[in-house]
Design a protein around this motif. Structure first.
Motif, short mmCIF file in Angstrom:
data_model
loop_
_atom_site.label_atom_id
_atom_site.label_comp_id
_atom_site.label_asym_id
_atom_site.label_seq_id
_atom_site.Cartn_x
_atom_site.Cartn_y
_atom_site.Cartn_z
N ARG A 177 0.83 -1.21 0.00
CA ARG A 177 0.00 0.00 0.00
C ARG A 177 0.86 1.25 0.00
O ARG A 177 0.50 2.25 -0.62
N ARG A 178 1.99 1.21 0.68
CA ARG A 178 2.84 2.40 0.74
C ARG A 178 3.60 2.60 -0.58
O ARG A 178 3.77 3.73 -1.02
N PHE A 179 4.07 1.52 -1.19
CA PHE A 179 4.98 1.64 -2.34
C PHE A 179 4.29 1.42 -3.69
O PHE A 179 4.87 1.70 -4.73
N GLY A 180 3.09 0.86 -3.70
CA GLY A 180 2.43 0.56 -4.97
C GLY A 180 2.70 -0.88 -5.38
O GLY A 180 3.61 -1.53 -4.87
N GLY A 181 1.89 -1.36 -6.32
CA GLY A 181 1.85 -2.78 -6.64
C GLY A 181 3.03 -3.35 -7.39
O GLY A 181 3.32 -4.54 -7.30
N ASP A 182 3.76 -2.51 -8.14
CA ASP A 182 4.80 -3.07 -9.01
C ASP A 182 6.17 -3.14 -8.35
O ASP A 182 7.18 -3.41 -9.01
N VAL A 183 6.22 -2.92 -7.05
CA VAL A 183 7.50 -2.99 -6.33
C VAL A 183 7.77 -4.44 -5.95
O VAL A 183 6.86 -5.19 -5.62
N HIS A 184 9.04 -4.85 -6.04
CA HIS A 184 9.41 -6.23 -5.74
C HIS A 184 9.50 -6.44 -4.24
O HIS A 184 10.43 -5.98 -3.58
N ILE A 185 8.47 -7.12 -3.68
CA ILE A 185 8.41 -7.36 -2.23
C ILE A 185 8.28 -8.87 -1.98
O ILE A 185 7.34 -9.49 -2.45
N GLU A 186 9.25 -9.41 -1.26
CA GLU A 186 9.16 -10.81 -0.83
C GLU A 186 8.92 -10.83 0.67
O GLU A 186 9.36 -9.92 1.38
N SER A 187 8.23 -11.86 1.14
CA SER A 187 8.01 -11.93 2.58
C SER A 187 8.18 -13.36 3.06
O SER A 187 8.12 -14.31 2.28
N VAL A 188 8.40 -13.49 4.36
CA VAL A 188 8.63 -14.80 4.95
C VAL A 188 7.89 -14.85 6.29
O VAL A 188 7.77 -13.83 6.98
N GLU A 189 7.36 -16.03 6.63
CA GLU A 189 6.63 -16.19 7.89
C GLU A 189 7.58 -15.93 9.07
O GLU A 189 8.78 -16.19 8.99
N TYR A 190 7.00 -15.46 10.18
CA TYR A 190 7.77 -15.32 11.41
C TYR A 190 8.40 -16.68 11.77
O TYR A 190 7.76 -17.74 11.65
N GLY A 191 9.68 -16.63 12.17
CA GLY A 191 10.32 -17.83 12.70
C GLY A 191 10.96 -18.73 11.66
O GLY A 191 11.75 -19.60 12.01
N ARG A 192 10.64 -18.53 10.37
CA ARG A 192 11.24 -19.38 9.33
C ARG A 192 12.56 -18.77 8.90
O ARG A 192 12.62 -17.58 8.60
N SER A 193 13.61 -19.55 8.87
CA SER A 193 14.89 -18.94 8.51
C SER A 193 15.25 -19.24 7.07
O SER A 193 14.82 -20.24 6.50
N LEU A 194 15.98 -18.31 6.48
CA LEU A 194 16.46 -18.52 5.11
C LEU A 194 17.89 -18.04 5.00
O LEU A 194 18.36 -17.27 5.83
N THR A 195 18.56 -18.53 3.98
CA THR A 195 19.97 -18.20 3.81
C THR A 195 20.11 -17.07 2.80
O THR A 195 19.55 -17.12 1.71
N LEU A 196 20.84 -16.05 3.20
CA LEU A 196 21.17 -14.95 2.29
C LEU A 196 22.68 -14.82 2.32
O LEU A 196 23.25 -14.48 3.37
N GLY A 197 23.34 -15.09 1.19
CA GLY A 197 24.80 -15.06 1.18
C GLY A 197 25.34 -16.00 2.23
O GLY A 197 24.94 -17.18 2.29
N GLY A 198 26.16 -15.48 3.13
CA GLY A 198 26.78 -16.33 4.14
C GLY A 198 26.09 -16.32 5.49
O GLY A 198 26.67 -16.73 6.49
#
Ligand SMILES: [Zn+2]
Ligand SMILES: [Zn+2]
Length: 338
Positions: free
Chosen positions: A56-77
């Motif tokens: 709603r703040r940035f508009g629909g065409d912005v690239h937004i990914e989301s993740v559930e609370y507590g789920r971990s993911l790897t970014l780089g190292g």
């Protein structure tokens, strides 16, 4: 693991910024407030319940990914995960783990119960980056139920006198929390400034239970002074953003009593200086005891304070045996403390 840059906090090992104030390649966002989520970045990552607010703040065409609370993911190292911060819908502490240990960037947070968002979850870490919006011992909050009871009394007194009650509050978080908390005392529809409708809708989409609202609609044609149309809001409660204060929009509300719902209202001098008829001390930030309690619960040996009274908090922590420091932001001073 996290360092300061001219654009904000940067995690080199993970290749992302946290709440950057300049556009960056990858922004990890603690929550949707304007001093944390800035437009223009190429990609955003946030907690799942935050995504609707960012869109709603940035508009629909912005690239937004989301993740559930507590789920971990790897970014780089590094491994990262989001944990509830209890501040506003979708607000998160960001836990970053590498071979060097665990850092938690809390963003804004509170420990008081709030029916509109998941409660704060203490996360053990080595380094804790805490907000300090109300990082002075004078800031202590009352029970929410008693604040709401005072608010209801003020509203009723104004109604008996034929006045409109105008309550200024922050558009993301505070307005929705008030609409949820006021269910304790009424089931009436609350009038709201049109600017608030979008974010209230976003909260409803997230299944947050709140009172019904009616927008204060611009009336066609001029309203003559002294006509009944000008005072048709008498007895009503109207929520509005501070930016509407003193604007022509206010005129249609007739004879008003105005108030501000904010932690800032703890200080009588501020209340007087701002000229509100009433102040209701209701904050979405941790008060002084909650800041200290939280620091202790993280078990962190290194605590960095940011966003607010960083120096006094860091000094206090250093005096009590912690390795304390501060992180500067682009948002010092007035206006962001809600
Ligand atoms: Zn915030
Ligand atoms: Zn903030």
């Amino acid at each position: 693991m996290v360092s300061e840059t001219s654009s904000g906090l940067w995690c080199a090992a993970g290749g992302f910024h946290i709440d950057p104030w300049d556009p960056v390649a990858r922004a990890v966002i603690t929550h949707a407030h304007g001093d944390h989520a800035r437009p223009g970045s190429a990609a955003y990552l946030c907690a799942a319940p935050c995504a609707g607010l960012l869109r709603r703040r940035f508009g629909g065409d912005v690239h937004i990914e989301s993740v559930e609370y507590g789920r971990s993911l790897t970014l780089g190292g590094v491994r990262i995960s989001f944990h509830p911060a209890g501040h506003v819908l979708g607000s998160a502490q960001i836990r970053i783990e590498s071979k060097d240990g665990v850092t938690v960037v809390a963003g804004d947070y509170k420990r008081a119960a709030d029916p509109t968002c998941a409660p704060f979850e203490p996360v053990r870490c080595d380094t804790f980056i805490t907000e300090s919006t109300f990082g002075l011992p004078i800031y202590r909050w009352d029970e929410t139920a008693s604040v709401i009871a005072d608010l209801a009394t003020w509203w009723r007194t104004n109604a008996d006198a034929g006045r409109t009650s105008v309550l200024f509050c922050y558009t993301i978080g505070k307005a929705q929390r008030l609409l949820a908390e006021l269910m304790r005392v009424t089931d009436r529809a609350i009038y709201v400034h049109g600017m608030m409708l979008g974010m209230i809708e976003a909260y409803r989409e997230a299944a947050v239970a709140m009172l019904p609202v009616t927008p204060v609609i611009e009336r066609a044609g001029p309203t003559r002074r002294g006509t009944s149309a000008a005072s048709s809001f008498a007895g009503e409660l109207v929520l509005a953003p501070l930016s509407a204060r003193g604007t022509p929009w206010m005129r249609r509300l007739g004879d008003v009593s105005d108030a501000f719902a904010s932690g800032l209202m703890r200080v009588r001098g501020v209340r007087r200086q701002r000229g509100f008829d009433r102040g209701f001390v209701l904050s979405d930030h941790a008060d002084w005891p909650a800041l200290l309690q939280t620091v202790e619960e993280t078990g962190a040996s290194r605590v960095l304070a940011t966003h607010g009274y960083a120096e006094p908090l860091a000094r206090y922590l250093a005096e009590h045996g912690l390795d304390g420091g501060i992180i500067r932001t682009a948002w010092e001073g007035e206006g962001m403390g809600d």
